[in-house]
Design a protein around this motif. Structure first.
Motif, PDB file in Angstrom:
ATOM      1  N   VAL A 126      -6.894   9.670   7.126  1.00  0.00           N
ATOM      2  CA  VAL A 126      -6.463  10.659   5.988  1.00  0.00           C
ATOM      3  C   VAL A 126      -5.563  10.094   5.388  1.00  0.00           C
ATOM      4  O   VAL A 126      -4.396   9.596   5.822  1.00  0.00           O
ATOM      5  N   ALA A 127      -5.732   9.641   4.010  1.00  0.00           N
ATOM      6  CA  ALA A 127      -4.537   9.011   3.269  1.00  0.00           C
ATOM      7  C   ALA A 127      -3.568   9.806   2.511  1.00  0.00           C
ATOM      8  O   ALA A 127      -4.051  11.028   1.849  1.00  0.00           O
ATOM      9  N   SER A 128      -2.605   9.475   2.216  1.00  0.00           N
ATOM     10  CA  SER A 128      -1.577  10.134   1.406  1.00  0.00           C
ATOM     11  C   SER A 128      -2.032   9.890  -0.040  1.00  0.00           C
ATOM     12  O   SER A 128      -2.218   8.912  -0.499  1.00  0.00           O
ATOM     13  N   PRO A 129      -2.089  11.434  -0.716  1.00  0.00           N
ATOM     14  CA  PRO A 129      -2.494  11.489  -1.939  1.00  0.00           C
ATOM     15  C   PRO A 129      -1.237  11.079  -2.896  1.00  0.00           C
ATOM     16  O   PRO A 129      -1.517  11.181  -4.362  1.00  0.00           O
ATOM     17  N   MET A 130      -0.202  10.873  -2.412  1.00  0.00           N
ATOM     18  CA  MET A 130       1.096  10.531  -3.307  1.00  0.00           C
ATOM     19  C   MET A 130       2.150  10.000  -2.485  1.00  0.00           C
ATOM     20  O   MET A 130       2.148   9.695  -1.362  1.00  0.00           O
ATOM     21  N   VAL A 131       3.131   9.705  -3.215  1.00  0.00           N
ATOM     22  CA  VAL A 131       4.492   9.037  -2.764  1.00  0.00           C
ATOM     23  C   VAL A 131       5.168  10.257  -2.437  1.00  0.00           C
ATOM     24  O   VAL A 131       5.488  11.226  -3.130  1.00  0.00           O
ATOM     25  N   GLY A 132       5.940  10.143  -1.051  1.00  0.00           N
ATOM     26  CA  GLY A 132       6.651  11.127  -0.597  1.00  0.00           C
ATOM     27  C   GLY A 132       7.358  10.932   0.444  1.00  0.00           C
ATOM     28  O   GLY A 132       7.294  10.087   1.239  1.00  0.00           O
ATOM     29  N   THR A 133       7.714  12.158   1.181  1.00  0.00           N
ATOM     30  CA  THR A 133       8.362  12.275   2.357  1.00  0.00           C
ATOM     31  C   THR A 133       7.610  13.384   3.352  1.00  0.00           C
ATOM     32  O   THR A 133       7.128  14.442   2.873  1.00  0.00           O
ATOM     33  N   VAL A 134       7.115  12.727   4.489  1.00  0.00           N
ATOM     34  CA  VAL A 134       6.462  13.503   5.398  1.00  0.00           C
ATOM     35  C   VAL A 134       6.984  14.557   6.263  1.00  0.00           C
ATOM     36  O   VAL A 134       8.165  14.341   6.653  1.00  0.00           O
ATOM     37  N   TYR A 135       6.287  15.768   6.465  1.00  0.00           N
ATOM     38  CA  TYR A 135       7.219  16.626   7.357  1.00  0.00           C
ATOM     39  C   TYR A 135       6.135  17.467   8.217  1.00  0.00           C
ATOM     40  O   TYR A 135       4.992  17.365   7.387  1.00  0.00           O
TER      41      TYR A 135
END
Length: 162
Positions: free
Chosen positions: A89-98
C-alpha cells in the motif's frame, strides 16, 4: 446575496477546484469574509487515488559499493524491494505518518491484524491536513514499513497486505 456575489463565488470555487487539480492536492479549505455577518466557507476535496506501488530499481553499482546498506533489506522476510510487492500500500502523498489517531491512543494496525477494505491503516499529515489512508482491499497486515512520525514521499510503500 446578490446574483453578482453568487457568480463571483461560483468562479472562486471553480478556481479552487482547478488549483486542487493542478497541484495534485486532496483538499482545500478557505473562508471568505464579506462583512461582519456574511462569509463563505468552502471546502473542496477529492478522494485520494490509491497509488499503485512505484517501481524503483536501485543502481547495481551503489548496491555493490555499499554492502552495509543492503544488510537491512536482507534482514526482512522479503529480499526484494517492498514497493514491488503486490500487496504494498503506497503513500498517495508526501507527508508525515501517524500510526494512531492521537498520542497515547492504540495504533490503527499491528503486524498480524486482519483488515477490511476501507479500514484506516494510518494517517499521513500533509499541509496540516490529516489524511486517513484506507486499506484498498481486505487482508492481513504482514509488514509495516514506516514508523510513527516518519516522513514519506509520494509512492513510498507504507504497509504490506496479503
Amino acid at each position: 446575496m446578490t446574483k453578482n456575489t453568487h457568480d463571483a463565488d461560483v468562479t472562486f470555487i471553480e478556481a479552487l477546484a482547478k488549483l486542487l487539480h493542478d497541484n495534485d492536492l486532496t483538499e482545500l479549505q478557505v473562508k471568505r469574509e464579506y462583512g461582519e455577518d456574511d462569509s463563505l466557507n468552502v471546502r473542496v476535496s477529492r478522494a485520494a487515488p490509491v497509488a499503485a506501488p512505484v517501481q524503483m530499481a536501485a543502481p547495481a553499482p551503489a548496491a555493490a559499493a555499499a554492502p552495509a546498506a543492503a544488510a537491512p533489506a536482507a534482514a526482512g522476510a522479503d529480499d526484494s524491494d517492498p514497493a514491488n510487492h503486490p500487496g504494498a500500500v503506497a503513500s498517495p502523498m508526501v507527508g508525515t505518518v501517524y500510526m494512531q489517531a492521537e498520542p497515547g491512543a492504540p495504533s490503527f494496525i499491528s503486524v498480524g491484524d486482519t483488515v477490511s477494505e476501507g479500514d484506516t491503516l494510518l494517517i499521513v499529515e500533509a499541509m496540516k491536513t490529516m489524511n486517513h489512508i484506507p486499506a484498498p482491499r481486505a487482508g492481513k497486515v504482514t509488514r509495516i514499513l514506516v514508523g510513527d512520525g516518519d516522513p514519506v514521499e509520494f509512492g513510498s510503500p507504507l504497509v504490506i497486505l496479503e
